[in-house]
Enzyme design. Structure first.
Site, mmCIF file in Angstrom:
data_model
loop_
_atom_site.group_PDB
_atom_site.id
_atom_site.type_symbol
_atom_site.label_atom_id
_atom_site.label_comp_id
_atom_site.label_asym_id
_atom_site.label_seq_id
_atom_site.Cartn_x
_atom_site.Cartn_y
_atom_site.Cartn_z
ATOM 1 N N ASN A 10 0.874 -1.188 0.000
ATOM 2 C CA ASN A 10 0.000 0.000 0.000
ATOM 3 C C ASN A 10 0.902 1.225 0.000
ATOM 4 O O ASN A 10 1.453 1.596 1.037
ATOM 5 C CB ASN A 10 -0.890 -0.040 1.249
ATOM 6 C CG ASN A 10 -1.708 1.233 1.402
ATOM 7 O OD1 ASN A 10 -1.806 2.042 0.484
ATOM 8 N ND2 ASN A 10 -2.303 1.413 2.576
ATOM 9 N N LYS A 12 0.224 4.252 -0.320
ATOM 10 C CA LYS A 12 -0.384 5.481 0.210
ATOM 11 C C LYS A 12 -0.072 6.636 -0.767
ATOM 12 O O LYS A 12 0.011 6.390 -1.970
ATOM 13 C CB LYS A 12 0.084 5.725 1.647
ATOM 14 C CG LYS A 12 -0.180 4.478 2.529
ATOM 15 C CD LYS A 12 -0.044 4.708 3.997
ATOM 16 C CE LYS A 12 -0.350 3.396 4.740
ATOM 17 N NZ LYS A 12 -0.294 3.511 6.191
ATOM 18 N N HIS A 100 -9.635 1.896 4.679
ATOM 19 C CA HIS A 100 -8.369 2.040 5.401
ATOM 20 C C HIS A 100 -8.562 3.021 6.559
ATOM 21 O O HIS A 100 -9.324 3.979 6.444
ATOM 22 C CB HIS A 100 -7.267 2.529 4.462
ATOM 23 C CG HIS A 100 -5.907 2.439 5.081
ATOM 24 N ND1 HIS A 100 -5.441 3.381 5.955
ATOM 25 C CD2 HIS A 100 -4.948 1.484 4.996
ATOM 26 C CE1 HIS A 100 -4.240 3.017 6.367
ATOM 27 N NE2 HIS A 100 -3.915 1.869 5.799
ATOM 28 N N GLU A 102 -6.899 5.370 7.559
ATOM 29 C CA GLU A 102 -6.634 6.773 7.208
ATOM 30 C C GLU A 102 -7.836 7.398 6.501
ATOM 31 O O GLU A 102 -8.112 8.588 6.659
ATOM 32 C CB GLU A 102 -5.349 6.850 6.365
ATOM 33 C CG GLU A 102 -4.115 6.570 7.234
ATOM 34 C CD GLU A 102 -2.959 5.883 6.536
ATOM 35 O OE1 GLU A 102 -2.915 5.874 5.290
ATOM 36 O OE2 GLU A 102 -2.089 5.343 7.254
ATOM 37 N N GLU A 172 -5.854 -4.355 10.559
ATOM 38 C CA GLU A 172 -4.832 -3.341 10.782
ATOM 39 C C GLU A 172 -5.127 -2.594 12.076
ATOM 40 O O GLU A 172 -5.920 -1.647 12.073
ATOM 41 C CB GLU A 172 -4.807 -2.342 9.621
ATOM 42 C CG GLU A 172 -4.490 -2.976 8.285
ATOM 43 C CD GLU A 172 -3.777 -2.016 7.363
ATOM 44 O OE1 GLU A 172 -2.834 -2.453 6.714
ATOM 45 O OE2 GLU A 172 -4.161 -0.825 7.292
ATOM 46 N N GLY A 178 2.203 2.568 10.823
ATOM 47 C CA GLY A 178 3.216 3.600 10.580
ATOM 48 C C GLY A 178 3.913 4.067 11.844
ATOM 49 O O GLY A 178 4.597 5.084 11.846
ATOM 50 N N SER A 218 3.087 -1.778 10.293
ATOM 51 C CA SER A 218 4.532 -1.803 10.545
ATOM 52 C C SER A 218 5.190 -3.147 10.229
ATOM 53 O O SER A 218 6.131 -3.556 10.907
ATOM 54 C CB SER A 218 4.836 -1.370 11.984
ATOM 55 O OG SER A 218 4.402 -0.038 12.199
HETATM 56 C C1 G2H Z 1 -1.016 0.033 7.634
HETATM 57 C C2 G2H Z 1 0.125 -0.320 6.751
HETATM 58 C C3 G2H Z 1 -0.346 -0.558 5.340
HETATM 59 P P1 G2H Z 1 2.463 0.591 7.570
HETATM 60 O O1 G2H Z 1 -1.679 1.193 7.146
HETATM 61 O O2 G2H Z 1 -1.696 -0.362 5.068
HETATM 62 O O3 G2H Z 1 1.062 0.725 6.771
HETATM 63 O O4 G2H Z 1 3.061 -0.715 7.121
HETATM 64 O O5 G2H Z 1 3.300 1.768 7.150
HETATM 65 O O6 G2H Z 1 2.166 0.561 9.031
#
Ligand code: G2H
Length: 256
Positions: A10, A12, A100, A102, A172, A178, A218
């Protein structure tokens, strides 16, 4: 089980269309020497990168799949700035990320909107990657399972079993996104296992056994193997670590 693991990057709001091409070429090159049929690889890219990625993937017959990070619940009309299911289907998106955290946090997406978007994706042959997961307060109160399952129920309201059987669910936990604060493999399994049990309750065990449940938050090359060792974790939605093609390749090759 017979579920093929899915590793989905992803991106983003990162990488322009030229960077997207370079990135996907790098992935394709790094995975070409390897029979990576065992793991499905997908990139979830900004709308403005979709055409570039499509051209590359179609032109070179790459096995990498791609999709968007959102989809409008509407088919067409006066919705300035929105991107519809038919538009994404025309670009041959396999997936659309829906709900998501976000989007829920910054764009006010509630259960009704998420449910409508799930239906819009299915209506146009696009598989939703449905994101659910609790925030820190809920986790501290120990209510992560009930909270996440309520999100799942809302998102799947009136979605028939034939469609649900193909969905991808991404657990998630918001506190792990993140932040570098990765859930323990046991944390991931607790909720991913509860998600599968609820899917079984809604659609029957046969359907539940087909659905990929991902963990996201993460995930990096260094922690992916332990998370993937959990019985109900079938892959990962990878944010930050997917922006580095080499790191993402190491995640895809988590079995090596
Ligand atoms: C969670 C994830 C991917 P990250 O949002 O959707 O992001 O790996 O940066 O925590």
């Amino acid at each position: 089980t017979s579920r093929t693991p899915l590793m989905a990057g992803n991106w983003k709001m990162n990488l322009n269309h030229l960077e997207a091409i370079a990135h996907v070429q790098k992935l394709a090159f790094a995975l070409a020497d390897k029979d990576y049929d065992a793991v499905e690889v997908a990139v979830l890219v900004p709308f403005t990168d979709l055409r570039s990625v499509q051209t590359l993937v179609d032109g070179d017959k790459l096995k990498i799949k791609y999709g968007s990070q959102d989809i409008s619940e509407h088919v067409s009309g006066a919705y300035t700035g929105e991107i519809s299911g038919p538009m994404l289907a025309k670009l041959k998106c396999a997936y659309a990320v829906i709900g998501h955290s976000e989007r829920r946090q910054y764009h006010g997406e509630n259960e009704e909107i998420v449910n409508a978007k799930v239906k819009a994706a299915f209506a146009h042959g696009i598989v939703p990657i449905l994101c659910i997961g609790e925030g820190l307060d809920v986790r501290k109160a120990g209510n992560q399972v009930a909270y996440t399952l309520a999100q799942l129920d809302g998102a799947l309201a009136d979605v028939p079993a034939e469609q649900a059987a193909t969905i991808v669910v991404a657990y998630e936990p918001v506190w792990a996104i993140g932040t570098g604060e990765v859930a323990t493999p046991e944390d991931a399994q607790e909720v991913c296992g509860a998600i599968r049990a609820r899917l079984s309750g809604l659609y029957g065990q046969e359907v539940a056994d087909k659905i990929r449940v991902l963990y996201g938050g993460s995930v990096k090359a260094g922690n992916v193997a332990a998370i993937m060792a959990q019985p109900d974790v079938d892959g990962s939605l990878v944010g930050g670590a997917s922006l580095d093609a080499d790191e993402f390749v190491r995640i895809v090759r988590f079995r090596d």
